[in-house]
Scaffold this active site. Structure first.
Site, short mmCIF file in Angstrom:
data_model
loop_
_atom_site.label_atom_id
_atom_site.label_comp_id
_atom_site.label_asym_id
_atom_site.label_seq_id
_atom_site.Cartn_x
_atom_site.Cartn_y
_atom_site.Cartn_z
CG ASN A 177 -1.83 1.13 1.32
OD1 ASN A 177 -1.43 2.26 1.07
ND2 ASN A 177 -3.08 0.89 1.67
CG HIS A 219 0.79 6.24 4.83
ND1 HIS A 219 -0.12 7.23 5.10
CD2 HIS A 219 0.23 5.08 5.22
CE1 HIS A 219 -1.19 6.68 5.67
NE2 HIS A 219 -1.00 5.38 5.74
CG HIS A 245 -8.11 4.21 1.12
ND1 HIS A 245 -8.28 4.01 2.47
CD2 HIS A 245 -9.31 4.64 0.65
CE1 HIS A 245 -9.53 4.31 2.81
NE2 HIS A 245 -10.16 4.71 1.71
NE ARG A 260 -9.37 8.43 4.45
CZ ARG A 260 -9.62 7.55 5.43
NH1 ARG A 260 -8.83 6.51 5.61
NH2 ARG A 260 -10.63 7.71 6.25
NE ARG A 307 -7.59 11.39 5.56
CZ ARG A 307 -8.11 10.84 6.65
NH1 ARG A 307 -7.39 10.00 7.38
NH2 ARG A 307 -9.33 11.12 7.04
CD GLU A 329 -6.91 -0.15 1.09
OE1 GLU A 329 -7.01 0.91 1.72
OE2 GLU A 329 -6.11 -1.03 1.38
CB THR A 379 -9.52 1.86 7.43
OG1 THR A 379 -9.08 2.52 6.25
CG2 THR A 379 -10.89 1.26 7.18
CD GLU A 392 -7.24 -6.21 2.94
OE1 GLU A 392 -7.35 -6.11 1.70
OE2 GLU A 392 -6.48 -5.50 3.62
CG HIS A 406 -5.44 -1.63 9.71
ND1 HIS A 406 -5.79 -0.58 8.87
CD2 HIS A 406 -5.17 -1.07 10.90
CE1 HIS A 406 -5.77 0.54 9.55
NE2 HIS A 406 -5.40 0.29 10.79
N1 PXP Z 1 -5.95 -3.10 3.95
C1 PXP Z 1 -6.91 -2.15 4.03
C2 PXP Z 1 -8.27 -2.48 3.48
C3 PXP Z 1 -6.65 -0.87 4.56
O1 PXP Z 1 -7.61 0.05 4.62
C4 PXP Z 1 -5.34 -0.60 5.00
C5 PXP Z 1 -5.03 0.76 5.56
O2 PXP Z 1 -5.20 1.71 4.58
C6 PXP Z 1 -4.36 -1.59 4.87
C7 PXP Z 1 -4.71 -2.84 4.38
C8 PXP Z 1 -2.94 -1.36 5.25
O3 PXP Z 1 -2.83 -1.04 6.59
P1 PXP Z 1 -1.44 -0.49 7.14
O4 PXP Z 1 -1.19 0.80 6.44
O5 PXP Z 1 -1.67 -0.34 8.60
O6 PXP Z 1 -0.40 -1.52 6.80
#
Ligand code: PXP
Length: 251
Positions: free
Chosen positions: A10, A13, A46, A48, A52, A73, A104, A154, A193
């Site tokens: 992901n 960030h 994601h 959003r 952001r 996402e 989330t 998921e 997550h």
């Molecule tokens: N999976 C989903 C559906 C999420 O919303 C997130 C957070 O955006 C993640 C995985 C990844 O989580 P993390 O950034 O804490 O690794």
């Protein structure tokens, strides 16, 4: 791909840092390319509602420039449905979204929101998008996913990731049980997550899981050792745990 447990990276960030300055650097698409080279099996982003981190332009460039399977996402809104149908990513994971939350916070209420979610699942499915529902590891949510016809769930690993010594085993057990029920229901099961080097092993060892999506920890760790090294180390920890897996307590 050929690996039993896929790693979706992901890149949200990277965009968070870029947006802090309002300039083009660091570019999340460059991070996606690096993730691909480091062994990621897919890229997750994601979009959003408040934009952001990931922007509409990021979604467009990811779709045009990245060959790995893309997993978008998104919240179950008309705007996001239209974007998914325009870009037709490999997969779309429907997540709950609150404007004020830092990230989330919990799983989607697929059970309580079946009527609202049905058209989103149907329309994306018809467009060839592999729809996933981001849910807490609870039987009622898995059954709702099954009724909705989503091919993938998921599991939200946040409670496991944040558990203290007294609740950790129970939270891991909930994930094991949910992954087992998903398999029985014919649902492909992913998780994510809050996963890190320290806590990924027991989750990666759950044989019924097919994919982990990991973001914040990898991007944070990349500051210290580089993205390539962070992804390779995570991949190695996942592979090691999977190879040594003794199975779930409920298996
Ligand atoms: N999976 C989903 C559906 C999420 O919303 C997130 C957070 O955006 C993640 C995985 C990844 O989580 P993390 O950034 O804490 O690794």
């Amino acid at each position: 791909m050929g690996k039993t447990l896929r790693l979706g990276v992901n890149i949200d960030h990277v965009a968070t840092i870029r947006n802090a300055r309002g300039i083009a650097h660091p570019d999340p698409i460059r991070a996606a390319r690096m993730a691909a080279e480091a062994g990621a099996d897919g890229i997750t982003a994601h979009l959003r509602e408040d934009r952001r981190h990931i922007s509409d332009d990021d979604i467009e460039r990811l779709s045009a420039q990245i060959d790995l399977p893309l997993n978008f996402e998104m919240a179950a809104t008309e705007e996001m449905l239209a974007i998914a149908l325009r870009y037709r990513p490999h997969a779309a994971c429907i997540v709950p979204e609150k404007r004020q939350e830092i990230t989330t916070e919990g799983g989607l209420d697929a059970h309580g929101g079946e009527n609202h979610l049905r058209r989103h699942v149907d329309e994306m499915g018809k467009a060839g998008i592999r729809v996933s529902l981001f849910i807490d590891p609870e039987p009622a949510q898995l059954w709702a996913a099954k009724r909705l016809g989503a091919p993938v769930v998921e599991l939200h690993t946040g409670c496991y990731a944040e558990a203290g010594a007294d609740t950790w085993a129970a939270e891991l057990g909930r994930l094991c049980d949910a992954a087992e029920l998903a398999a029985e229901l014919g649902l492909e099961c992913h998780a994510g997550h809050g996963l890190s080097y320290d806590n990924v092993g027991p989750v990666a060892a759950i044989a019924n899981l097919k994919e982990l999506n990991i973001g914040h920890f990898l991007i944070g760790e990349a500051i210290f050792g580089g993205l390539d090294s962070a992804i390779k180390r995570m991949r190695a920890l996942m592979d090691k745990a999977r190879a040594e897996a003794a199975g779930c307590r409920s298996a």
